[in-house]
Design a protein around this motif. Sequence first.
Motif, PDB file in Angstrom:
ATOM      1  N   GLY A  84       0.903  -1.117  -0.047  1.00 46.56           N
ATOM      2  CA  GLY A  84       0.040   0.028   0.070  1.00 46.56           C
ATOM      3  C   GLY A  84       0.691   1.033   0.183  1.00 46.56           C
ATOM      4  N   VAL A  85       1.844   1.136   0.812  1.00 43.02           N
ATOM      5  CA  VAL A  85       2.661   2.523   1.002  1.00 43.02           C
ATOM      6  C   VAL A  85       3.594   2.632  -0.436  1.00 43.02           C
ATOM      7  CG1 VAL A  85       4.624   3.558   2.155  1.00 43.02           C
ATOM      8  CG2 VAL A  85       2.767   2.404   3.425  1.00 43.02           C
ATOM      9  N   ALA A  86       4.236   1.502  -0.813  1.00 37.75           N
ATOM     10  CA  ALA A  86       4.783   1.575  -2.122  1.00 37.75           C
ATOM     11  C   ALA A  86       3.854   2.115  -3.162  1.00 37.75           C
ATOM     12  CB  ALA A  86       5.457   0.251  -2.341  1.00 37.75           C
ATOM     13  N   GLU A  87       2.645   1.399  -3.327  1.00 36.46           N
ATOM     14  CA  GLU A  87       1.966   2.038  -4.488  1.00 36.46           C
ATOM     15  C   GLU A  87       1.402   3.517  -4.120  1.00 36.46           C
ATOM     16  OE1 GLU A  87      -0.633   1.593  -7.933  1.00 36.46           O
ATOM     17  OE2 GLU A  87       1.095   0.502  -7.137  1.00 36.46           O
ATOM     18  N   ALA A  88       1.103   4.008  -3.096  1.00 33.75           N
ATOM     19  CA  ALA A  88       0.950   5.224  -2.651  1.00 33.75           C
ATOM     20  C   ALA A  88       1.998   6.285  -3.020  1.00 33.75           C
ATOM     21  CB  ALA A  88       0.674   5.661  -1.232  1.00 33.75           C
ATOM     22  N   PHE A  89       3.436   6.182  -2.792  1.00 34.64           N
ATOM     23  CA  PHE A  89       4.566   6.563  -3.302  1.00 34.64           C
ATOM     24  C   PHE A  89       4.568   6.795  -4.747  1.00 34.64           C
ATOM     25  CE2 PHE A  89       5.559   6.797   1.498  1.00 34.64           C
ATOM     26  CZ  PHE A  89       6.196   8.064   1.584  1.00 34.64           C
ATOM     27  N   ALA A  90       4.424   5.570  -5.438  1.00 34.70           N
ATOM     28  CA  ALA A  90       4.528   5.404  -6.903  1.00 34.70           C
ATOM     29  C   ALA A  90       3.499   6.537  -7.504  1.00 34.70           C
ATOM     30  CB  ALA A  90       4.357   4.038  -7.329  1.00 34.70           C
ATOM     31  N   VAL A  91       2.225   6.487  -7.194  1.00 33.76           N
ATOM     32  CA  VAL A  91       1.233   7.329  -7.498  1.00 33.76           C
ATOM     33  C   VAL A  91       1.649   8.988  -7.148  1.00 33.76           C
ATOM     34  CG1 VAL A  91      -1.085   8.217  -7.267  1.00 33.76           C
ATOM     35  CG2 VAL A  91      -0.382   5.770  -7.307  1.00 33.76           C
TER      36      VAL A  91
END
Length: 291
Positions: free
Chosen positions: A249-256
Amino acid sequence: MISTLINGVAYGVPLFLVASGLTLIYGVIGVLNFAHGSFFVVGALLATTVIGTGLPTLPTFAVAVLAGAAAVAALGLVTESTVVRRLYRGDHITMLLATFAVLLIVEGVAEVLWGTTPRSISRPEVLSGSTRILGATIPLYDIVLVVVGVLVAAGLFLLINKSAFGRSVRAVAQDSVMGEAVGLNTKRVMLLVFGLGSALAGLAGALIAPNVSVSPSLGHDFILQSFAIVIIGGLGSVTGSLVAALLVGVAEAFAVAHMPELAGFTFYILVAVVLLVRPRGLLGSAKLGRA
């Protein structure tokens, strides 16, 4: 930074709920349940039915979420007693095909009942705003998701480690034959674990409904990410599922927020890295890793 972090944790909560259900079912029964994706969708669709098209009150929204979890738990109990139980002595391929067939059947029935047109629901007015934390603007609904995730994680820990039912679950997971020999009703334990895992999928679907367009095909992406989380965390480890879900979740949020070109692919990258460095998963056992 704070808003991205909390958004990532909130994104990871539904994934954790689905993945922890998968992990419980696999850890106790030894089944990788493909039907979990359709259970997730049914929870979301039932929530949209209960709420309708209007602006829900907080009690109505709570009822919709609980109704989705309860109905999907019942669906899981029926699936275990009519399909899965008959295949316990079969091989993994047969079980995978059977649960995949259940997924197709449930999705087909969902299309008949709800149609293929995407649905959407509103958040309760009291949860539609935002608040400021350490100078960052945080949607109230993200905070609710984080709180729900903490409560569910704590509840699962207490249930598995501090209750009589949890002792039975651990005994059956370790050796179902020996558990039955000492008087445990292993079939009942497996049935209840399957129902609990299904309820978590329904709860995740109902909670995510205000954030996405809900259709019978919604479960495909979520079940793929949830299986990835199970792999990253380690087969059979609920704690591993929690850590992996937060990581994804955190990785996806930072990617976005910072690398949009990687959005939607972060969990593939994490799976590849974990399989290369630690094939058993972050908190998986060596035995499962070799398998």
